[in-house]
Design an enzyme around this catalytic site. Structure first.
Site, mmCIF file in Angstrom:
data_model
loop_
_atom_site.group_PDB
_atom_site.id
_atom_site.type_symbol
_atom_site.label_atom_id
_atom_site.label_comp_id
_atom_site.label_asym_id
_atom_site.label_seq_id
_atom_site.Cartn_x
_atom_site.Cartn_y
_atom_site.Cartn_z
ATOM 1 N N GLU A 1 54.969 7.712 -9.345
ATOM 2 C CA GLU A 1 54.281 6.652 -9.912
ATOM 3 C C GLU A 1 55.147 5.639 -10.712
ATOM 4 O OE1 GLU A 1 50.424 6.821 -11.937
ATOM 5 O OE2 GLU A 1 49.933 8.786 -10.953
ATOM 6 N N THR B 1 41.484 -6.356 -4.835
ATOM 7 C CA THR B 1 40.184 -6.507 -3.942
ATOM 8 C C THR B 1 39.096 -6.338 -4.948
ATOM 9 O OG1 THR B 1 40.033 -4.780 -1.819
ATOM 10 C CG2 THR B 1 41.059 -6.998 -1.402
ATOM 11 N N GLY C 1 49.797 4.868 -20.995
ATOM 12 C CA GLY C 1 49.589 3.637 -21.138
ATOM 13 C C GLY C 1 52.062 3.821 -19.954
ATOM 14 N N ASN D 1 47.301 -3.244 -8.567
ATOM 15 C CA ASN D 1 47.045 -1.339 -8.700
ATOM 16 C C ASN D 1 47.675 0.019 -8.890
ATOM 17 O OD1 ASN D 1 45.195 0.277 -10.624
ATOM 18 N ND2 ASN D 1 44.058 0.427 -8.587
ATOM 19 N N HIS E 1 47.168 3.941 -8.076
ATOM 20 C CA HIS E 1 46.111 4.901 -7.764
ATOM 21 C C HIS E 1 47.678 6.315 -7.233
ATOM 22 C CE1 HIS E 1 42.051 6.262 -7.187
ATOM 23 N NE2 HIS E 1 42.486 7.148 -6.489
ATOM 24 N N LEU F 1 36.343 -4.005 -12.168
ATOM 25 C CA LEU F 1 36.321 -5.180 -12.543
ATOM 26 C C LEU F 1 35.152 -6.110 -11.874
ATOM 27 C CD1 LEU F 1 40.171 -5.939 -11.807
ATOM 28 C CD2 LEU F 1 38.848 -5.653 -14.650
ATOM 29 N N MET G 1 40.349 1.649 -16.575
ATOM 30 C CA MET G 1 39.456 2.589 -16.106
ATOM 31 C C MET G 1 38.422 1.851 -16.119
ATOM 32 S SD MET G 1 41.366 4.601 -14.778
ATOM 33 C CE MET G 1 40.385 6.003 -14.458
ATOM 34 N N ASP H 1 39.286 1.353 -5.636
ATOM 35 C CA ASP H 1 40.699 1.487 -5.204
ATOM 36 C C ASP H 1 41.001 1.359 -3.350
ATOM 37 O OD1 ASP H 1 41.150 2.603 -7.747
ATOM 38 O OD2 ASP H 1 39.884 4.181 -7.098
ATOM 39 N N GLU I 1 36.813 -4.352 -3.949
ATOM 40 C CA GLU I 1 36.250 -2.603 -3.671
ATOM 41 C C GLU I 1 37.059 -2.072 -4.575
ATOM 42 O OE1 GLU I 1 35.914 0.774 0.010
ATOM 43 O OE2 GLU I 1 36.194 -1.592 0.776
HETATM 44 C C1 GAR Z 1 47.692 7.026 -13.724
HETATM 45 O O1 GAR Z 1 48.010 7.791 -13.405
HETATM 46 C C2 GAR Z 1 47.404 5.816 -12.935
HETATM 47 O O2 GAR Z 1 47.592 5.678 -11.516
HETATM 48 C C3 GAR Z 1 45.178 6.141 -12.941
HETATM 49 O O3 GAR Z 1 45.737 6.232 -14.251
HETATM 50 C C4 GAR Z 1 46.791 7.161 -14.879
HETATM 51 C C5 GAR Z 1 47.187 6.608 -16.007
HETATM 52 O O4 GAR Z 1 48.066 6.514 -16.489
HETATM 53 N N1 GAR Z 1 44.995 5.257 -12.767
HETATM 54 C C6 GAR Z 1 43.495 5.156 -11.427
HETATM 55 O O5 GAR Z 1 43.294 6.979 -11.696
HETATM 56 C C7 GAR Z 1 43.665 4.442 -10.983
HETATM 57 N N2 GAR Z 1 41.816 4.503 -10.814
HETATM 58 P P1 GAR Z 1 48.559 6.140 -17.706
HETATM 59 O O6 GAR Z 1 48.027 5.837 -18.419
HETATM 60 O O7 GAR Z 1 49.889 7.313 -18.007
HETATM 61 O O8 GAR Z 1 49.815 5.057 -16.639
#
Ligand code: GAR
Length: 199
Positions: free
Chosen positions: A177, A144, A14, A110, A112, A96, A93, A148, A146
């Site tokens: 991020e 959406t 998180g 989202n 990514h 949906l 993860m 990512d 699909e």
């Molecule tokens: C993040 O790097 C996010 O971009 C990725 O999971 C990580 C979660 O970290 N998401 C994906 O890969 C979605 N396809 P966090 O729990 O520390 O935010």
């Protein structure tokens, strides 16, 4: 003016969730984080959210067996009950179903860890290194059906440096991020029209 209420869906540590909650604490931030939901009961992010004063619920999939839509109906009920206007997936993860995606179309984001449309899916940092890319980054997009995919709202780019390990590269992307997601959510929140009070 009431601010749109945001829910964040997580599965793990998180850190993006925490960045969103902390950004939304600023008085001039245009959205309020009102709820965190995890599909994993032991997600570290649940305790972090509670520590920051945000309601945090686990809605595990197990009781619903193979009925993924029933699990999402339970999540959706929690969102509606709390008058949520925008949903942010932050390391959620789980794929949906069209049910939840359609319910929140245009209001579900989202993040990514790649420069989409390049490198959807998992293990993005390792795949970027293996391909010898010079640039990498992260993307915030509307969700959406699909995985990512969906309209890109914002991207941040980082250099891939000689000698980078997967961990070092992931950490460099994660810094971006944590900056990008609050910015992209704020931009969407400013555009969302809330129903009139009493409507
Ligand atoms: C993040 O790097 C996010 O971009 C990725 O999971 C990580 C979660 O970290 N998401 C994906 O890969 C979605 N396809 P966090 O729990 O520390 O935010």
């Amino acid at each position: 003016m009431p601010k749109p209420r945001v829910a964040i869906l997580i599965s793990g540590r998180g850190s993006n969730m925490e960045a969103l909650i902390r950004a939304a604490r600023e008085a001039d931030y245009p959205a309020e984080v009102a709820l965190v939901i995890s599909n994993k009961e032991d997600a570290a992010g649940l305790e972090i959210a509670r520590g920051l004063g945000v309601e945090a619920l686990a809605v595990p999939a197990r009781p619903f067996g193979r009925d993924r839509e029933a699990h999402e109906r339970a999540i959706d009920a929690a969102l509606v009950e709390r008058n949520i206007a925008i949903v942010c997936l932050a390391g959620y993860m789980r794929l949906l179903t069209p049910y939840l995606v359609k319910r929140w179309a245009g209001r579900m984001l989202n993040i990514h860890p790649s420069l989409l449309p390049a490198y959807p899916g998992v293990d993005t940092h390792a795949r970027v290194l293996a391909a010898g890319e010079a640039a990498h980054g992260c993307t915030v997009h509307l969700v959406t059906e699909e995985m990512d995919a969906g309209p890109v709202l914002a991207q941040a780019r980082v250099a891939v440096l000689p000698g980078d390990s997967e961990q070092v590269l992931a950490a460099r992307v994660l810094v971006q991020e944590h900056r990008l997601y609050p910015e992209a959510l704020a931009a969407l929140a400013r555009k969302i029209r809330l129903p009139e009070a009493g409507a």
